[in-house]
Write an enzyme that holds these catalytic residues in place. Structure first.
Site, short mmCIF file in Angstrom:
data_model
loop_
_atom_site.label_atom_id
_atom_site.label_comp_id
_atom_site.label_asym_id
_atom_site.label_seq_id
_atom_site.Cartn_x
_atom_site.Cartn_y
_atom_site.Cartn_z
N ASP A 119 -2.58 14.32 -6.59
CA ASP A 119 -2.09 13.07 -6.01
C ASP A 119 -2.42 11.92 -6.96
O ASP A 119 -3.60 11.68 -7.27
CB ASP A 119 -2.77 12.87 -4.64
CG ASP A 119 -2.24 11.65 -3.91
OD1 ASP A 119 -1.24 11.06 -4.35
OD2 ASP A 119 -2.85 11.28 -2.89
N ASP A 134 4.69 11.13 -5.97
CA ASP A 134 3.46 11.23 -6.77
C ASP A 134 2.49 12.31 -6.28
O ASP A 134 1.30 12.23 -6.53
CB ASP A 134 2.75 9.88 -6.79
CG ASP A 134 2.04 9.57 -5.49
OD1 ASP A 134 2.59 9.92 -4.43
OD2 ASP A 134 0.95 9.00 -5.53
N GLU A 135 3.01 13.30 -5.60
CA GLU A 135 2.13 14.33 -5.03
C GLU A 135 2.78 15.69 -5.15
O GLU A 135 3.97 15.83 -4.93
CB GLU A 135 2.00 14.10 -3.52
CG GLU A 135 0.79 13.36 -3.05
CD GLU A 135 0.88 13.22 -1.54
OE1 GLU A 135 0.45 14.15 -0.85
OE2 GLU A 135 1.41 12.21 -1.06
MG LIG Z 1 -0.88 8.85 -4.38
#
Ligand SMILES: [Mg+2]
Length: 392
Positions: free
Chosen positions: A12, A110-111
């Site tokens: 993350d 973003d993960e």
């Molecule tokens: Mg994040």
């Protein structure tokens, strides 16, 4: 049969949007930076979609109304956001991650989850692997990521959040329930503020361990399907696979709104419609799946998918809707306008139906019979001959 223990990583990026802004304009480093709607001197509408760690120290967090953020942090830097640029950096991150394993599931910009089972000989132990992932992301993008590793997605996801930013947490304990037991229930994946409050009130539980001790029947009586989940998750049980090509084997429907909306009634009505059609298509093709996926696209085109896996495969409308609603409630950023919603069911299983003889199983069979009767009527008189309550 003994199960091979898995190694799952959750990666993350740290405060991703604001980190990209600082990357592109180093003069912003160390300043409270917020990305989102224009605050218009405190009279702006809309919400903050990301806040740097400096801004969080003022109490600002994502999904907070921007007017409130302005009152808390009037000297902060407010930026409108550049989705295209974030997508570009996201692509670089995902390329790096896919170099570690082909079994990868991107869950947002973003993960991502990585299934690293069996990669030990190449990469080293879990801690070493985590360091390698973080270094590779940093080298390619200049940005930091937090990484969690553990025997399932639940453990990995919680672990990545524990030491943010720039964190690395390995859940070495094979019993994930033990690792979770002292954490506050809010840490549990899928528990939003509303559920947290309700659980505290009803069952007087504060930690995951306390929640794990509540008999599953009591939770199920109170929350239906979600109750069963809470029990499993609190006990560290999660065998959801890291989905790679899973998308190919799914049945789903999605719809784009005529005009982007944050109207909860309209959103509910749309989920009812989508789940009803997906369940009908599953039954028509004789398929039942364990994983329900909700796709949510905001007006900014930012797209998220959230998924949840059931103990047993389903083709029942009510169960699919319950999960889709839960995924929506727990993940929707309040106030933001939605452009597209999608629901799909995947993870088709040919394992025998579980729990056919317990109460849940019986209820499901009853529900299923009703829905099969609906299919018949629709087959005869058309799709709109029977409408669901929420559609009216
Ligand atoms: Mg994040």
């Amino acid at each position: 049969m003994a199960r091979i223990s898995r190694l799952i990583a959750h990666v993350d990026m740290d405060s991703f949007f604001t980190a990209v802004e600082v990357l592109d304009d180093p003069s912003l480093a160390g300043k409270p930076v917020m990305v989102g709607a224009d605050p218009r001197g405190g009279r702006g509408r809309g919400v903050v979609s990301a806040a740097s760690y400096e801004a969080r120290r003022f109490g600002v967090h994502s999904a907070m109304p921007v007017s409130r953020a302005f009152r808390l942090c009037p000297r902060g830097v407010f930026l409108p956001g550049r989705m295209e640029r974030y997508q570009e950096v996201s692509g670089q991150v995902m390329t790096v991650l896919s170099g570690f394993t082909p079994v990868m599931e991107q869950i947002s910009v973003d993960e991502a989850f990585l299934d690293l089972t069996g990669c030990g000989r190449l990469l080293g132990g879990p801690g070493e692997t985590g360091v390698k992932i973080k270094k590779a992301v940093k080298a390619a993008t200049g940005l930091t990521a937090s990484v969690g590793l553990g025997p399932n997605k639940l453990a990995a996801k919680i672990a990545s959040d524990l030491e943010k930013p720039d964190g690395l947490v390995v859940v070495a304990q094979p019993d994930v329930g033990v690792f979770l037991s002292s954490l506050p229930i809010r840490r549990l994946w899928g528990i939003g503020p509303k559920t947290e409050e309700a659980l505290k009130k009803k069952f007087r539980v504060a930690t995951v361990g306390e929640l794990a001790g509540i008999p599953p029947e009591r939770l199920e009586k109170e929350y239906g399907l979600m109750g069963r989940y809470l029990h499993q998750r609190a006990n560290g049980v999660d065998d959801d696979p890291v989905g790679g090509d899973e998308e190919a084997k799914s049945i789903g429907r999605e719809t784009t709104f005529d005009s982007d909306t944050s109207d909860q009634k309209q959103i509910h009505k749309t989920l009812v419609y989508l789940c009803d059609r997906v369940a009908g298509r599953l039954r028509a093709s004789g398929a039942a799946g364990r994983t329900v996926t909700l796709k949510l696209r905001y007006e900014s085109f930012e797209t998220h998918t959230f998924r949840q896996t059931l103990a047993a495969p389903t083709d029942v409308y009510r169960e699919i809707l319950e999960l889709a609603e839960m995924l929506f409630q727990n993940n929707y950023m309040a106030g933001r306008k939605v452009r597209l919603l999608g629901v799909s069911v995947s993870n088709f299983s040919d394992s025998p139906e579980l729990g056919l003889f317990d109460e849940t199983g019986k209820n499901r069979e009853k529900q299923r019979k009703v829905e099969l009767a609906v299919d018949k009527v629709r087959g005869k008189y058309g799709k709109r001959s029977v409408l669901r309550a929420g559609e009216l």
